[in-house]
Design an enzyme around this catalytic site. Structure first.
Site, mmCIF file in Angstrom:
data_model
loop_
_atom_site.group_PDB
_atom_site.id
_atom_site.type_symbol
_atom_site.label_atom_id
_atom_site.label_comp_id
_atom_site.label_asym_id
_atom_site.label_seq_id
_atom_site.Cartn_x
_atom_site.Cartn_y
_atom_site.Cartn_z
ATOM 1 N N LYS A 195 0.834 -1.199 0.000
ATOM 2 C CA LYS A 195 0.000 0.000 0.000
ATOM 3 C C LYS A 195 0.871 1.252 0.000
ATOM 4 O O LYS A 195 2.048 1.219 0.350
ATOM 5 C CB LYS A 195 -0.947 -0.001 1.201
ATOM 6 C CG LYS A 195 -0.272 0.056 2.550
ATOM 7 C CD LYS A 195 -1.309 0.080 3.656
ATOM 8 C CE LYS A 195 -0.632 0.236 5.026
ATOM 9 N NZ LYS A 195 -1.617 0.393 6.108
ATOM 10 N N TYR B 88 16.810 30.167 2.653
ATOM 11 C CA TYR B 88 15.793 30.974 3.308
ATOM 12 C C TYR B 88 16.183 31.287 4.756
ATOM 13 O O TYR B 88 16.612 30.402 5.505
ATOM 14 C CB TYR B 88 14.447 30.250 3.303
ATOM 15 C CG TYR B 88 13.748 30.261 1.973
ATOM 16 C CD1 TYR B 88 13.249 31.453 1.448
ATOM 17 C CD2 TYR B 88 13.582 29.098 1.248
ATOM 18 C CE1 TYR B 88 12.597 31.463 0.220
ATOM 19 C CE2 TYR B 88 12.928 29.097 0.021
ATOM 20 C CZ TYR B 88 12.444 30.293 -0.485
ATOM 21 O OH TYR B 88 11.803 30.294 -1.700
#
Length: 343
Positions: A33, A252
């Site tokens: 999954k 940043y």
């Protein structure tokens, strides 16, 4: 170009350890999954089939269709469409309400709530569920449950095992009453499989093995489980290099400042690709000893290297600790668009 390398030898090593613990390959269902926990649905399906695994577990019918050529038995855990596409597909029934949606002649596995209280019918509802499924002309091929605490040192594991033994006894009673064949039983996830001394003592027909397939156990350290090998490594390619002068910052917020002149490079992966922003209270060092400098951007990050390609991790255990999470979340976060290569 950023890429994920899938180590075939490591995967086969893990599957061999798992198969021996479950007693043989036929008692293993590999859980695929969420894009095989980020490793690549089709890639891991193909390799698992090559190893000799015949059962798989996925989330949706769509995923089952993508891998049906590799397995003779596929359990679909949580689809809402209930499309019965193939006789090799087995649809999980997670509630009494699901029963009315089941198409005729579908193979179904009934989930029992043995204490997790998330999905599944209660033991007292088993006969009602069986009668409802028969009314829908469904074929009941399996009955299963899921552990809430197999990864922790507590009595929950033994309590749920006891409850599932009661559920299995009730299922057998109902099957005898309704002249039905006994379905397959399964309850063990990765940690549960390795917590039992003798898998056959559970009376289960197979185990659903997820995270251990990929080389990890997320569990209390007190458990002395088998040593596994991580299957995935993440690589990034250089975009540009520059000399960062002493006292210059990068990225940043300028959170990293150079203490001396140094060569740095940007690489083509960021949190938009699933490599999560680092907690700036922690530094992260790559397997080759480079450091991720400053903040991870959406599409790139900076490292004190000028190598053309850099391995960001071969084992996500340390990253999971930095992010205060589990290994599953680190691997599952990696986007499907990243190229996967088998080595």
């Amino acid at each position: 170009m950023a890429k994920i390398l899938i180590n075939k030898d490591n995967l086969f090593y893990n599957l061999e350890v798992i198969s021996k613990k479950a007693t043989n390959k036929d008692k293993v269902a590999v859980v695929l999954k969420d894009n095989a926990y980020g490793h690549g649905l089709v890639e891991i399906a193909k390799l698992s089939s090559e190893f000799g695994i015949k059962k798989a577990v996925v989330q949706t019918i769509e995923d089952a269709i993508k891998i049906e050529q590799f397995f003779s038995y596929i359990l679909v855990l949580a689809d809402s469409t209930f499309h019965n596409y193939s006789h090799t597909f087995h649809i999980a029934i997670n509630s009494l309400e699901d029963i009315a949606k089941v198409p005729q002649n579908a193979n179904v596995h009934l989930k029992i709530d043995t204490g997790m209280h998330r999905n599944g019918v209660s033991i007292d509802e088993i006969e009602v569920a069986f009668l409802g499924l028969l009314k829908q002309k469904a074929t009941i091929t399996g009955v299963f449950t899921h552990h809430r605490g197999a990864d922790t040192l507590s009595t929950d594991f033994f309590w749920q095992n006891s409850n599932f033994f009661k559920a299995k006894a009730k299922v057998k009673e109902v099957c005898e009453k309704l002249f039905l064949p006994i379905p397959s039983f399964h309850s063990c996830n990765s940690n549960a499989l390795f917590r039992v001394n003798n898998f056959d003592s559970l009376g289960d027909d197979f185990a659903r093995v997820g995270i251990a397939t990929y080389g990890y156990f997320d569990c209390d350290e007190v458990f002395d489980f088998a040593k596994l090998k991580p299957v995935m490594s993440l690589w990034a390619s250089k975009m540009a290099s520059r000399t960062l002068k002493k006292d210059q910052s990068v990225g940043y917020g300028g959170t990293f400042r150079a203490s001396e002149d140094m060569i740095v490079s940007t690489y083509d992966i960021g949190y938009g690709d699933g490599f999560l922003r680092l907690n700036e209270n922690h530094s992260y060092t790559t397997p080759k000893g480079f450091q991720v400098l400053g903040r991870v951007s959406m599409d790139n990050l900076t490292i004190n290297s000028d190598d053309e390609d850099v391995c960001l991790f071969e084992d996500v255990t340390n990253l999971a600790k930095i992010h205060n999470t589990i290994t599953y979340e680190i691997t599952c976060s990696l986007k499907e668009s990243i190229k996967r290569e088998i080595i």
